[in-house]
Write an enzyme that holds these catalytic residues in place. Structure first.
Site, PDB file in Angstrom:
ATOM      1  CG  ASP A 378      -1.713   1.293   1.591  1.00 16.38           C
ATOM      2  OD1 ASP A 378      -2.466   1.443   0.630  1.00 16.38           O
ATOM      3  OD2 ASP A 378      -1.961   1.500   2.098  1.00 16.38           O
ATOM      4  CE  LYS A 379      -0.092   7.486  -2.033  1.00 14.15           C
ATOM      5  NZ  LYS A 379      -0.231   8.519  -0.990  1.00 14.15           N
ATOM      6  CG  PHE A 523      -9.696  17.883  -7.175  1.00 18.22           C
ATOM      7  CD1 PHE A 523      -8.421  18.177  -7.677  1.00 18.22           C
ATOM      8  CD2 PHE A 523      -9.990  16.599  -6.966  1.00 18.22           C
ATOM      9  CE1 PHE A 523      -8.226  17.628  -8.098  1.00 18.22           C
ATOM     10  CE2 PHE A 523      -9.020  16.166  -7.277  1.00 18.22           C
ATOM     11  CZ  PHE A 523      -7.908  16.795  -7.955  1.00 18.22           C
ATOM     12  CE  LYS A 546      -5.994  24.260  -3.865  1.00 19.86           C
ATOM     13  NZ  LYS A 546      -6.089  24.261  -2.440  1.00 19.86           N
ATOM     14  CB  THR A 660      -1.966   3.446  -4.385  1.00 19.45           C
ATOM     15  OG1 THR A 660      -2.530   4.928  -2.843  1.00 19.45           O
ATOM     16  CG2 THR A 660      -1.684   3.847  -5.171  1.00 19.45           C
ATOM     17  NE  ARG A 774      -8.300   8.164  -7.686  1.00 15.39           N
ATOM     18  CZ  ARG A 774      -8.435   9.341  -6.487  1.00 15.39           C
ATOM     19  NH1 ARG A 774      -9.039   8.462  -5.390  1.00 15.39           N
ATOM     20  NH2 ARG A 774      -8.781  10.002  -7.325  1.00 15.39           N
ATOM     21  CG  ASN A 803      -7.604   0.280   2.154  1.00  8.17           C
ATOM     22  OD1 ASN A 803      -6.499  -0.096   3.677  1.00  8.17           O
ATOM     23  ND2 ASN A 803      -7.013   1.613   2.058  1.00  8.17           N
ATOM     24  CG  ASP A 804      -4.022  -2.038   3.175  1.00 11.44           C
ATOM     25  OD1 ASP A 804      -4.304  -1.343   1.450  1.00 11.44           O
ATOM     26  OD2 ASP A 804      -3.008  -1.364   3.595  1.00 11.44           O
TER      27      ASP A 804
END
Length: 1176
Positions: A378-379, A523, A546, A660, A774, A803-804
């Site tokens: 995972d990240k 965003f 931005k 990730t 994603r 989630n891992d």
């Protein structure tokens, strides 16, 4: 998931699971679920899941049967149970039943205690979670209720810093506009705040009396609660967390699977020996035995030579069963337990900051840590700290953030001066650090571009501000990026102070200014930018924007081209340093244009169809012709030691894939930061197709490019579409150049389909690095399962969030990152620690040693038991195949339990080939485990052959000597008991010498166990032939004085010495020749270590003696060509001593490479076996 400190209280309702979490009717339609708030009686008839979670495997009633069932799935345990039954039949048993039942019960008991202990901690964890307290509204009164008793439809009150009891639907909050902020660290490892908002229909139900009357069935609320929706929440095993956790899988190592196969082979070999001896018995009884019926009659049940041979078969099955003694499994468990404690006790894997030690949560997978080929990581929270730092910026063509010395050279990190002093600003965040004072000077002198830059950062965001005390500001940001940017603006004098739905208040250089917030253009992953439209106190309307440079640069006014070129240079520089960049721009709007645009925006927001597309089009219209302000560069702080760890593991031929849920840009930036991706790579392939055809085409082009590159460098490969899957994979994995693959979640969904998964795997495995963005928790598990299915490789998954969990459970080995980010991954893992950098030590030191020790233990164990047991086979030809044993039954019982158990345990627990420092310096030492070189079918047959060779000499040398030997008094030496004592003594001495040769790392424990076992053997031997035991048990110990009389004969000792020398000398000679002619890398490393020690000793002597005469340099003969370029390249900065092995072990590393090529050609094919067999 928790409600963070100082957050508002909120009211939420537990919801039933949506239909997608339940079984659907056979015709595929969704089944509607309904529930009423505050009505448990109504909701009970739907039989929704309870909120009680269960991760344990047993309870008091099921433990014994279930655990025994699991244990007897071990082939060896079933085998020994069968032998025990045979020993209870007196007609065929020549050994007492206790020789089998005692070890069997011991093994079952030890394993059961271990399993019960593990499950006890699971129960304890479950109880801790299930018994947490919640405030539940029952009958109009708030009551304390245990989590496991929370039901669908209950209304729960949550306060600051409380855990969330279930998946909930937010009804109302004490915060304005029904907002609340939650932290999802236990779900995904992210510590930044997530915003949730109650809908207007329920947001006003903050009063208990109103909530008590609420049933969720009103006409307005029916839209909210009456039909299933993925956004609705649910309980217990139906929560997203538990649904994504997967089932607890019983993990077995590759050595376990091989041992089961070998046990079957040995059993077949045992049956063959039994058949041979049974046939011999039948022939002997028919030809010879019938002549001795007068004084040596058959048993009553035996009426023929054939039946005698049949009974003899089963007798020999019992006698020869020690080729696989049950003590093997006890010893394996003890060794694994010792290795687990070494991991737990390792101070170098202890995190002082979090006070968290490493923990081996299982004892069954240690040796597989030394065979890992693929790591899935995972990240967020695993590779990174999830802490963003404002590092650099570019404002109107000037870059800030670098510090230069007096000569104009860029200062290194260790040379940086004191950070910028923000004491002028009483609202500054004292934790914020910045080293370039010129940026603060530009702010103080009133540079308009710099002021506008920070004004944009203080206005263009969705951060919420909270002020506990005067001047104590706390920002709650949806992403750490936004938090870092707003904090930077705060310290440089543009302090975001507060907001309402229509205003934003900012303190600009000490002056409070309130801007009217006209619109927020939010965003999303398609727009990749965010804008706000504000009106300043003078009435001027301005849009601030931005976003990603790839998006924003195309929307700038043409007059900014020159500034754009300079800013692009800065952006490239920042990206090269692995920083996360954003471009900032603005646009002035006149009142008339804004009014027209606002009307179009309103119409788009009210559209019934394609509302998002219509809004995006309206946003696109206004976000054009903007003026460039500059760019920001944020550092997503990696955990300490991540780049070095990844570099070291890559040198050990371990492939690292990052899976990730973050967006592509973030993941790629982190890939560069941790050196998974580098500018030196030949190409980074990005797969973003939205359809099956697009994804297949992108993967095909990537493979073609790799093959074209290989052809261009002339390595002999030619790409052909007709190549078989096996050949294509081996060719792709040998391509020239370094490649990386980045694939998005929607593309991965297509790539994992059955008809494309092989193409994806072939492409990915040819790349040095793979990043999947994603991805869902289920996709993480599917990627791991794909590699497990087609690659003969051990996989390891590491993560920190819930989630891992699915990925961690799917991989051969699961590692959880413990600490501040949650405990779900840790609870599901096999090993846990607090920082990613400890992974290198877990694998390269503990894993490699565990694999080495287990392999040496198994090789020696099979050797010593074949040497012990096969003597009975040879003896059968000289005792009329009567199933008489060479040794007495007490020696047979004690051989594996007492005489030879402790020395091999000491070797299995403590042995090392090289010290831990060398294991880290020479990552190539890890490769034999990946190739499974130290224990496989070939090594097994070699051990068996050595054991049979030893048994032949062990029997026939004493037999030949005893045929003619006499005692000192001239009487015949050859009696059965003297022969048994001689053979037994020779055996114990030979196997003790052999383990001395096998031991690579001597400790006091090794010495004590080896020589102590010999002493215990002689003590027990003399005791069993003593008068004392005969007086107590005359029927059991009849041969008084036999050991003393036998071992008093010089002939016996000469026989023992001769047997020992003849058994051991070939082993010594073979190892000597191999060490000199074909040493492996570990041999070379040990030799290098010895040379270094000698050189240090010589230097010490030279310093004492001193030197006279001319001083000459040793440079010419002590260095090798090529090191200068290596140093300049920087590749040896972390692993400098690794270069030594490349020069000193060319011959030893080549055989590893040839084996790896063979493995690629035959074993690593995706079309190969789906199981994970051992490479043999």
């Amino acid at each position: 998931m928790t409600v963070p400190k100082e957050m508002p209280e909120k009211w939420a309702r537990a919801r039933p699971p949506p239909s997608w979490s339940r079984k659907k009717p056979s015709w595929g339609t969704e089944e509607e679920r309904r529930a009423r708030a505050n009505d448990r009686e109504y909701n009970e008839k739907f039989q929704y899941a309870s909120n009680c979670i269960k991760t344990s495997k047993y309870n008091i009633l099921t433990f014994l049967p279930v655990n025994l069932f699991e244990q007897f799935q071990e082939v060896a345990n079933t085998y020994f149970l069968f032998l025990l039954i045979l020993q209870l039949i007196p007609q065929i048993s020549s050994l007492s039943w206790f020789t089998t039942i005692v070890p069997l019960v011991l093994v079952l008991t030890i394993t059961a205690v271990k399993d019960a202990t593990d499950d006890y901690f699971r129960h304890k964890s479950d109880n801790q979670v299930n018994n947490r307290q919640s405030q539940v509204l029952i009958n109009g009164i708030l009551q304390q209720e245990q989590w496991m008793n929370v039901c669908v439809g209950d209304i729960i009150k949550l306060e600051n810093n409380q855990f969330v009891a279930a998946d909930l639907l937010l009804l109302s909050s004490s915060e304005p506009h029904g907002l609340c902020y939650i932290e999802t660290a236990e779900l995904d490892g992210e510590t930044n705040m997530k915003v949730r908002q109650a809908i207007p229909v329920t947001s006003e139900l903050g009063d208990i009396s109103k909530l008590a009357k609420f049933d969720g069935e009103s006409p307005e609320a029916d839209v909210l609660f009456g039909f299933p929706s993925p956004s609705h929440s649910f309980l217990g095993p139906d929560t997203k967390l538990m649904q994504n956790s997967g089932r607890t899988k019983f993990k077995r190592t590759s050595i376990d699977r091989l041992m089961n196969t070998l046990v079957l082979w040995i059993f077949g070999f045992l049956v063959c020996m039994g058949v041979i001896l049974a046939i011999g018995n039948a022939i002997w009884e028919h030809e010879v035995g019938t002549r001795f019926q007068v004084y040596l009659p058959w048993d009553e049940a035996v009426d023929s030579a054939f039946f005698s041979g049949f009974l003899s078969f089963w007798s020999y099955i019992i006698i020869l069963n020690t080729v696989v003694p049950i003590s093997l499994y006890v010893s394996v468990e003890v060794i694994r337990l010792g290795h687990s404690y070494f991991i737990n006790w390792d101070k170098k894997m202890f995190c002082m900051k979090k006070r968290t030690p490493a923990e081996a949560r299982t004892t069954t997978l240690n040796e597989e840590l030394g065979q890992v080929e693929y790591i899935f990581s995972d990240k967020t929270g695993t590779l990174t700290q999830n802490i963003m730092v404002f590092n650099k910026c570019s404002i109107y063509g000037r870059s800030y953030g670098d510090v230069f010395d007096v000569l104009g050279h860029k200062a290194e990190l260790g040379e940086k001066p004191e950070p910028v002093d923000f004491s002028f600003n009483p609202l500054a965040d004292k934790k914020f650090l910045f080293w370039d004072p010129s940026l603060l000077e530009a702010v103080k002198i009133g540079d308009p571009h710099t002021h506008e830059f920070f004004r944009l950062l203080s206005l263009c965001h969705t951060v919420m501000s909270e002020e506990k005390n005067e001047g104590e500001l706390y920002y709650k940001a949806q992403s750490p990026d936004e938090g870092a940017l707003v904090t930077a603006a705060r310290n440089f004098g543009f302090v975001f102070r507060s907001r309402t739905p229509k205003t934003i208040t900012v303190h600009e250089m000490g002056t409070a200014i309130t801007y009217q917030l006209l619109a927020i253009l939010d965003f999303n992953n398609i727009r990749k930018r965010m804008s706000v439209i504000v009106r300043n106190p003078e009435g001027k309307i301005r849009l601030y924007c931005k976003g990603a440079d790839t998006i924003l640069l195309d929307r700038l006014h043409h007059s900014t081209q020159e500034l754009l070129n300079t800013t692009m240079d800065h952006l490239n520089e920042y990206a090269g340093e692995g920083l996360r960049t954003l471009v900032l721009a603005y646009r002035d709007l006149d009142e008339e244009y804004y009014e027209e645009w606002a009307e179009r925006r309103l119409q788009a927001s009210l559209a019934q169809d394609s509302r998002e597309d219509r809004l995006a089009s309206v946003y696109e219209e206004v976000e054009n012709n903007m003026m460039l302000l500059g760019a920001t560069a944020i550092e997503d702080k990696l955990q300490q030691g991540v780049p070095e760890t990844i570099a070291l593991l890559t040198l050990a031929n371990i492939k690292i894939w990052v899976l990730t849920g973050d967006k592509q840009e973030t993941a790629v930036n982190i890939g560069y930061s941790c050196k998974m991706l580098t500018d030196d790579m030949t190409e980074v392939f990005i797969v973003t197709g939205h359809t099956v055809l697009e994804v297949r085409e992108e993967l095909r082009k990537a493979r073609e490019k790799m093959m074209d590159s290989s052809r261009s460098v002339g390595n002999g490969f030619t790409y052909q579409e007709t190549l078989s899957s096996s050949k294509l994979t081996s060719v792709l994995e040998a391509v020239a150049g370094e490649y990386a693959l980045v694939i998005n979640g929607h593309s991965l969904a297509h790539a994992l389909e059955a008809d494309m998964e092989l193409e994806f795997l072939e492409t990915a495995c040819a790349c040095k690095a793979v990043i999947c963005c994603r991805v869902t928790p289920l996709q993480k598990a599917q990627v791991v399962e794909l590699v497990k299915k087609y690659k003969k490789a051990v996989t390891l998954a590491i993560g920190d969030g819930a989630n891992d969990v699915s990925m961690i459970k799917t991989a051969h080995i699961g590692v959880g990152i413990s600490g501040q980010e949650g405990i779900q991954a840790v609870l599901a893992s096999d090993y846990s620690f607090s920082q990613f950098k400890f992974l290198q030590r877990l694998l390269l030191v503990h894993g490699r040693w565990s694999y080495l020790r287990m392999c040496k233990f198994l090789c020696y164990f099979f050797y010593k038991n074949f040497a012990f047991t096969m003597v009975h086979f040879w003896f059968g030809f000289f005792c009329g195949f009567s199933a008489q044993t060479v040794y007495d039954q007490y020696f047979i019982t004690l051989y594996n339990i007492v005489y030879t158990s402790l020395p091999v345990l000491a070797m299995g627990v403590f042995d090392q080939d090289v010290p831990e420092q060398r294991s880290m310096e020479y990552p190539k030492l890890y490769e034999p485990g990946q190739l499974n070189l130290l224990f496989n079918k070939r090594e097994f047959f070699i051990c068996i052959a050595q054991g049979i060779y030893t048994s032949v000499l062990m029997f026939f040398i004493p037999y030949g000597v005893f045929a003619e030997a006499t005692r000192d008094d001239g009487t015949q030496l050859a009696d059965y008991q003297s022969f048994a004592v001689t053979v037994a003594t020779s055996l114990v001495i030979v196997v003790s010498v052999q383990i001395g040769l096998d031991t690579g790392y001597w400790t006091a424990i090794n010495h004590f166990f080896i020589w102590g076992s010999l002493a215990v053997y002689f003590a027990i031997l003399f005791a069993m032939h003593s008068n004392g035991l005969f007086d107590m048990f005359p029927n059991q110990f009849r041969f008084v004085g036999n050991a003393q009389n036998t071992l008093a004969q010089p002939t016996v000792w000469l026989t023992i010495v001769l047997t020992t020398v003849v058994c051991i000398m070939p082993v010594v000679a073979f190892r000597f020749l191999r060490l000199n002619l074909k040493p492996d890398l570990s041999d070379t490393v040990r030799y290098t270590q010895l040379v270094r020690k000698k050189q240090k000793a010589q230097h010490r002597c030279m310093r004492r003696v001193g030197r006279t005469g001319s001083r000459r340099s040793g440079y010419a003969f002590s260095h090798q060509e090529g090191f200068g370029e290596l140093i300049m390249s920087g590749k040896n900065m972390r692993l400098s001593s690794l270069a030594l092995s490349s020069f000193t072990t060319r011959s030893s590393s080549s055989w590893i490479e040839s084996l790896r090529r063979k493995k690629s050609d035959s074993a690593s094919s995706p079309s190969g076996s789906a199981d994970k067999p051992l490479k043999g």
